[in-house]
Design an enzyme around this catalytic site. Structure first.
Site, short mmCIF file in Angstrom:
data_model
loop_
_atom_site.label_atom_id
_atom_site.label_comp_id
_atom_site.label_asym_id
_atom_site.label_seq_id
_atom_site.Cartn_x
_atom_site.Cartn_y
_atom_site.Cartn_z
N ASN A 12 0.87 -1.19 0.00
CA ASN A 12 0.00 0.00 0.00
C ASN A 12 0.90 1.23 0.00
OD1 ASN A 12 -1.80 2.06 0.54
ND2 ASN A 12 -2.30 1.38 2.62
N LYS A 14 0.05 4.23 -0.31
CA LYS A 14 -0.62 5.40 0.27
C LYS A 14 -0.42 6.62 -0.66
CE LYS A 14 -0.12 3.24 4.73
NZ LYS A 14 -0.08 3.35 6.17
N HIS A 99 -9.51 1.20 4.82
CA HIS A 99 -8.24 1.37 5.54
C HIS A 99 -8.48 2.31 6.72
CE1 HIS A 99 -4.17 2.56 6.52
NE2 HIS A 99 -3.77 1.47 5.90
N GLU A 101 -6.91 4.70 7.77
CA GLU A 101 -6.68 6.12 7.45
C GLU A 101 -7.89 6.70 6.72
OE1 GLU A 101 -2.88 5.55 5.54
OE2 GLU A 101 -2.03 4.97 7.47
N GLU A 169 -5.45 -5.07 10.62
CA GLU A 169 -4.40 -4.08 10.86
C GLU A 169 -4.69 -3.34 12.17
OE1 GLU A 169 -2.39 -2.78 6.95
OE2 GLU A 169 -4.19 -1.58 7.12
N GLY A 175 2.50 2.02 10.77
CA GLY A 175 3.49 3.08 10.64
C GLY A 175 4.23 3.42 11.93
N SER A 214 3.28 -2.40 10.35
CA SER A 214 4.71 -2.51 10.60
C SER A 214 5.29 -3.88 10.23
CB SER A 214 5.03 -2.17 12.07
OG SER A 214 4.72 -0.80 12.32
N GLY A 236 4.83 1.18 4.66
CA GLY A 236 6.16 1.78 4.51
C GLY A 236 7.16 0.88 3.80
P1 PGA Z 1 2.78 0.10 7.63
O1 PGA Z 1 1.31 0.37 7.03
O2 PGA Z 1 3.28 -1.19 7.04
O3 PGA Z 1 3.59 1.29 7.21
O4 PGA Z 1 2.63 -0.01 9.11
C1 PGA Z 1 0.41 -0.69 6.84
C2 PGA Z 1 -0.86 -0.15 6.23
O5 PGA Z 1 -1.27 0.96 6.58
O6 PGA Z 1 -1.50 -0.82 5.40
#
Ligand code: PGA
Length: 251
Positions: A12, A14, A99, A101, A169, A175, A214, A236
């Site tokens: 992803n 983003k 998601h 976010e 998640e 993140g 993460s 990330g």
């Molecule tokens: P992250 O994000 O691997 O940076 O923690 C995961 C996600 O938001 O799908």
């Protein structure tokens, strides 16, 4: 149980990536085609502006592309939004919906997310439906209740007859570099599996449950080998081809 589900690793991106980022996709394609064939389906979800280019570029090496969100409607007066059919038209095969976010930044509800998943299926896309608790909810002992209600509210009945993926998640792991313990991941994935079986019967055994939050080269092998973890949703660490490739290779 998990052995019958083909694993999937989705990146992803983003709101990161311009046409220049397609170099990273090329690098990943090179890694995927030079070594042993990956055991996982490899999906990249770039910003919508480069979905078409990424789909074209990824195709020869088997990389498939997904969107990061879609609208519930097929078309209409929704400035700035993207319909599932438009993503499909651009070459996407998957789409992330719900998601955290989007849930927090755009106030998306379970009901809207369920409608988005239905719209995705209607356009021939495979939704990746995200769920997960906040840190406060986990500390209060409510993680399972939250996840159960998100599952009930955001997974459409159509999951019985179409490919639908769940991404667990935990919001506090996204993140942050923090992850739940392997025991906690195993327990939550088993809980989700049970809920899916309760609702969909045998079909619930074949719905993919991804872990996200993460996921990194350093912890991928351990986390991806946990029972009922059928792959990962990577933020990330999907931006750098070498890191993402290490995670894919950990399957
Ligand atoms: P992250 O994000 O691997 O940076 O923690 C995961 C996600 O938001 O799908």
């Amino acid at each position: 149980m998990t052995a019958t589900i083909s694993p999937l690793i989705a990146g992803n991106w983003k709101m990161n990536g311009t046409r220049a980022s397609l170099d990273e996709l090329s690098a990943l394609a090179g890694m995927l085609t030079s070594g042993a064939a990956p055991r996982a389906i490899v999906v990249i979800c770039p910003p919508a502006t480069i979905v078409a280019a990424a789909a074209r570029q990824g195709a020869p090496s088997g990389i498939v592309v997904g969107g990061q969100d879609c609208h519930v409607e097929v078309s209409g007066a929704y400035t700035g939004d993207i319909a599932a059919g438009m993503l499909a038209d651009a070459g996407a095969q998957y789409v992330i919906v719900g998601h955290s976010e989007r849930r927090s930044g755009h106030g998306e509800t379970d009901e809207q997310i369920r409608m988005k998943a239905i719209a995705a299926i209607g356009a021939g896309l495979k939704p990746i439906i995200c769920i997960g608790e906040t840190e406060a909810q986990r500390e209060a002992g409510d993680a399972e209740a939250v996840v159960a209600s998100q599952l009930a509210g955001s997974v459409p009945d159509a999951a019985e007859n179409h490919e639908v993926n769940i991404a667990y998640e935990p919001i506090w792991a996204i993140g942050t570099g923090r992850t739940p313990s392997n025991e906690d991941i195993a327990a939550m994935h088993a809980f989700i599996r049970q809920k899916l079986v309760d609702r969909f019967g045998e079909k619930g055994l074949s719905i993919r449950i991804l872990y996200g939050g993460s996921l990194k080269p350093q912890n991928a092998r351990e986390i991806l080998s946990i029972e009922n973890v059928n792959g990962g949703l990577v933020g990330g660490a999907s931006l750098l081809a070498s890191d993402f490739y290490t995670i894919i290779s950990a399957v």
